[in-house]
Design an enzyme around this catalytic site. Structure first.
Site: not given
Length: 246
Positions: A94, A173, A200, A190, A104
């Site tokens: 975040r 949905r 990750r 960056a 949706g």
């Protein structure tokens, strides 16, 4: 307002992800002038016209000693298409990120679903906190593809049936799985991207090991390639100093 679903929409399946750099204001010189404001004041803007290669030692020093704020004065916007479960992990990041994902509620969702490729490791071994993934058998691979595709088809048929009956998109949905592909714009700098990559992606140069889910790592790898092209000295310093965000 409700949808009348298109009758020719049939589920399709893919095992990749898409990452496109759609907008950027990012270069190694952005790091240099921001860092030198303490000593050069407004004259630090002159670094914009200089060759950053001459100052790569400063970039490495900032990275090594974790002076992080100079790495925030840049921006990259990516358009990402990936399964919904990837975005649920992605949005745990975040600080320094902005997101806009397709809704949706406002459009009929397209029947594109994720099925792992045959090189995706399927079997988890070991206890929590100390486990590894290994290749599945041919039978497990065939089972995974068949069961996932059958489930996707049924869920999308249910979605279309509800839309045809006049049920609102935001309600219909709920029948769709997290393997459905979604898309979003993600904007970062960056420093925030380095923090994302440190968690990750797996990398031989990382001081702190990470064990990401493969699908979000696929996104991270594609983002890193684009960033490395824009800010090669910063990217090199990130690797040299153990891939730890400053």
């Amino acid at each position: 307002m409700t949808d009348t679903p298109a009758p020719d929409l049939k589920p399709s399946f893919r095992s990749d992800v898409t990452v496109d750099l759609v907008k950027h204001a990012a270069s190694d010189s952005d790091v240099l002038w921001a860092a030198r404001v303490s000593t050069a004041g407004e004259q630090s803007l002159e670094e914009l016209q200089k060759d950053p290669e001459r100052s790569k030692g400063l970039i490495n020093y900032l990275m090594r000693d974790r002076h992080g704020s100079p790495f925030e004065h840049n921006s990259m916007t990516f358009f990402i298409s990936a399964p919904i479960f990837v975005f649920r992990e992605f949005m745990r990041h975040r600080v320094g990120w902005s997101y806009n994902e397709e809704s949706g509620r406002y459009r009929e969702l397209q029947p594109v679903f994720y099925v792992p490729d045959t090189d995706r490791k399927l079997v988890q071994q070991g206890r929590p906190g100390k486990y590894e993934f290994v290749d599945g058998t041919v039978e497990q691979q065939e089972l995974t593809a068949r069961v996932m595709e059958d489930s996707y088809r049924r869920s999308y048929e249910a979605y279309q049936e509800m839309l045809a009956a006049g049920v609102a998109r935001e309600v219909a949905r709920a029948t769709l799985p997290v393997g459905l592909f979604s898309s979003m714009y993600a904007t970062c700098n960056a420093r925030s991207l380095m923090h994302f990559l440190g968690l990750r992606t797996q990398h031989e140069l990382a001081k702190v090991p990470s064990f990401p889910q493969r699908e979000i790592e696929m996104v991270g790898e594609k983002m890193e390639r684009e960033w490395a092209r824009l800010m090669p000295l910063t990217h090199a310093a990130f690797n040299t100093n153990g891939r730890v965000a400053p």
